[in-house]
Each structure stands twice: as C-alpha cells, then as structure tokens.
Scaffold this motif. Sequence first.
Motif, PDB file in Angstrom:
ATOM      1  N   ILE A   2      -3.211  19.965  -8.041  1.00 11.75           N
ATOM      2  CA  ILE A   2      -2.235  19.432  -8.991  1.00 11.75           C
ATOM      3  C   ILE A   2      -1.179  20.480  -9.317  1.00 11.75           C
ATOM      4  O   ILE A   2      -0.013  20.142  -9.531  1.00 11.75           O
ATOM      5  CB  ILE A   2      -2.954  18.909 -10.254  1.00 11.75           C
ATOM      6  CG1 ILE A   2      -3.763  17.668  -9.896  1.00 11.75           C
ATOM      7  CG2 ILE A   2      -1.962  18.584 -11.358  1.00 11.75           C
ATOM      8  CD1 ILE A   2      -4.577  17.117 -11.016  1.00 11.75           C
ATOM      9  N   ASN A  40       2.681  19.231 -15.686  1.00  9.61           N
ATOM     10  CA  ASN A  40       1.755  18.233 -16.244  1.00  9.61           C
ATOM     11  C   ASN A  40       0.317  18.421 -15.742  1.00  9.61           C
ATOM     12  O   ASN A  40      -0.453  17.476 -15.719  1.00  9.61           O
ATOM     13  CB  ASN A  40       2.231  16.822 -15.879  1.00  9.61           C
ATOM     14  CG  ASN A  40       3.583  16.521 -16.471  1.00  9.61           C
ATOM     15  OD1 ASN A  40       3.871  16.907 -17.599  1.00  9.61           O
ATOM     16  ND2 ASN A  40       4.415  15.856 -15.710  1.00  9.61           N
ATOM     17  N   LYS A  41      -0.035  19.638 -15.362  1.00 10.64           N
ATOM     18  CA  LYS A  41      -1.336  19.881 -14.746  1.00 10.64           C
ATOM     19  C   LYS A  41      -2.502  19.523 -15.662  1.00 10.64           C
ATOM     20  O   LYS A  41      -3.437  18.840 -15.255  1.00 10.64           O
ATOM     21  CB  LYS A  41      -1.447  21.342 -14.312  1.00 10.64           C
ATOM     22  CG  LYS A  41      -2.756  21.660 -13.630  1.00 10.64           C
ATOM     23  CD  LYS A  41      -2.783  23.073 -13.098  1.00 10.64           C
ATOM     24  CE  LYS A  41      -3.356  23.976 -14.127  1.00 10.64           C
ATOM     25  NZ  LYS A  41      -3.677  25.298 -13.625  1.00 10.64           N
ATOM     26  N   LEU A  61       1.421  20.072  -6.807  1.00 14.63           N
ATOM     27  CA  LEU A  61       2.172  18.820  -6.882  1.00 14.63           C
ATOM     28  C   LEU A  61       3.040  18.704  -8.131  1.00 14.63           C
ATOM     29  O   LEU A  61       4.214  18.351  -8.052  1.00 14.63           O
ATOM     30  CB  LEU A  61       1.205  17.636  -6.830  1.00 14.63           C
ATOM     31  CG  LEU A  61       0.410  17.477  -5.541  1.00 14.63           C
ATOM     32  CD1 LEU A  61      -0.600  16.356  -5.691  1.00 14.63           C
ATOM     33  CD2 LEU A  61       1.331  17.216  -4.376  1.00 14.63           C
ATOM     34  N   ASP A  62       2.443  18.985  -9.298  1.00 13.75           N
ATOM     35  CA  ASP A  62       3.157  18.788 -10.557  1.00 13.75           C
ATOM     36  C   ASP A  62       2.665  19.813 -11.578  1.00 13.75           C
ATOM     37  O   ASP A  62       1.804  19.520 -12.412  1.00 13.75           O
ATOM     38  CB  ASP A  62       2.921  17.367 -11.054  1.00 13.75           C
ATOM     39  CG  ASP A  62       3.808  16.997 -12.227  1.00 13.75           C
ATOM     40  OD1 ASP A  62       4.733  17.770 -12.530  1.00 13.75           O
ATOM     41  OD2 ASP A  62       3.572  15.940 -12.833  1.00 13.75           O
TER      42      ASP A  62
END
Length: 94
Positions: free
Chosen positions: A38, A45-46, A41-42
């Motif tokens: 995560i 906002n993990k 990816l982001d």
Amino acid sequence: MKKISIPLTRLVPGLIIGPASWLGPYIVMNSLFLPSLIQKLDAPNKVSLVALFSTCGMIVAAISNMIAGPSQTKLNLNMGNVLLGLLVVLLFSC
C-alpha cells in the motif's frame, strides 16, 4: 445429545497447529506485506487502507466460519471430505 471425549494427544496438537496455520500467515500479511504494498500504491492513505483491508478480512472470515461450521456439523462430514473440499476451493481461488 451424546457427549464426545477427545483425547489430549489429539486435542493439544490440533489447538497448536490449527491456529498457527492461519494466524501466522495472517499476521505476516497484515503487518509486513500489505503495508509495504500500500505504501507503493497510495502512501498518504496507508493507515486507513490497511485498516479497511483488515476489517474486510475479519468480516469475511467471521461470516465464512459461521456458515462453514454449522454446515459441516449438519452434513456430518469427516475430515477427509473437508480437506478435499478445502483443496478444491484453494485450487479454484488461485
């Protein structure tokens, strides 16, 4: 209702091996691999995404256990049939 007695030589290994077979991989996945994936990816906002994935996983696990437990008891399945069914499900889920 007939009371069933399970000998300790079967009960203790089952209580150790059973939870270790799913709890170990679950903890490794949720504490090591999922946050690192995560993060790629982001990153902002993990924390909320890890919490969302963990919550969804626990809800699915609870519902599947509530369905699988009584159905196994009602159908009077032995462990050979249960393991064969689990193997089939695992093969089709990959």
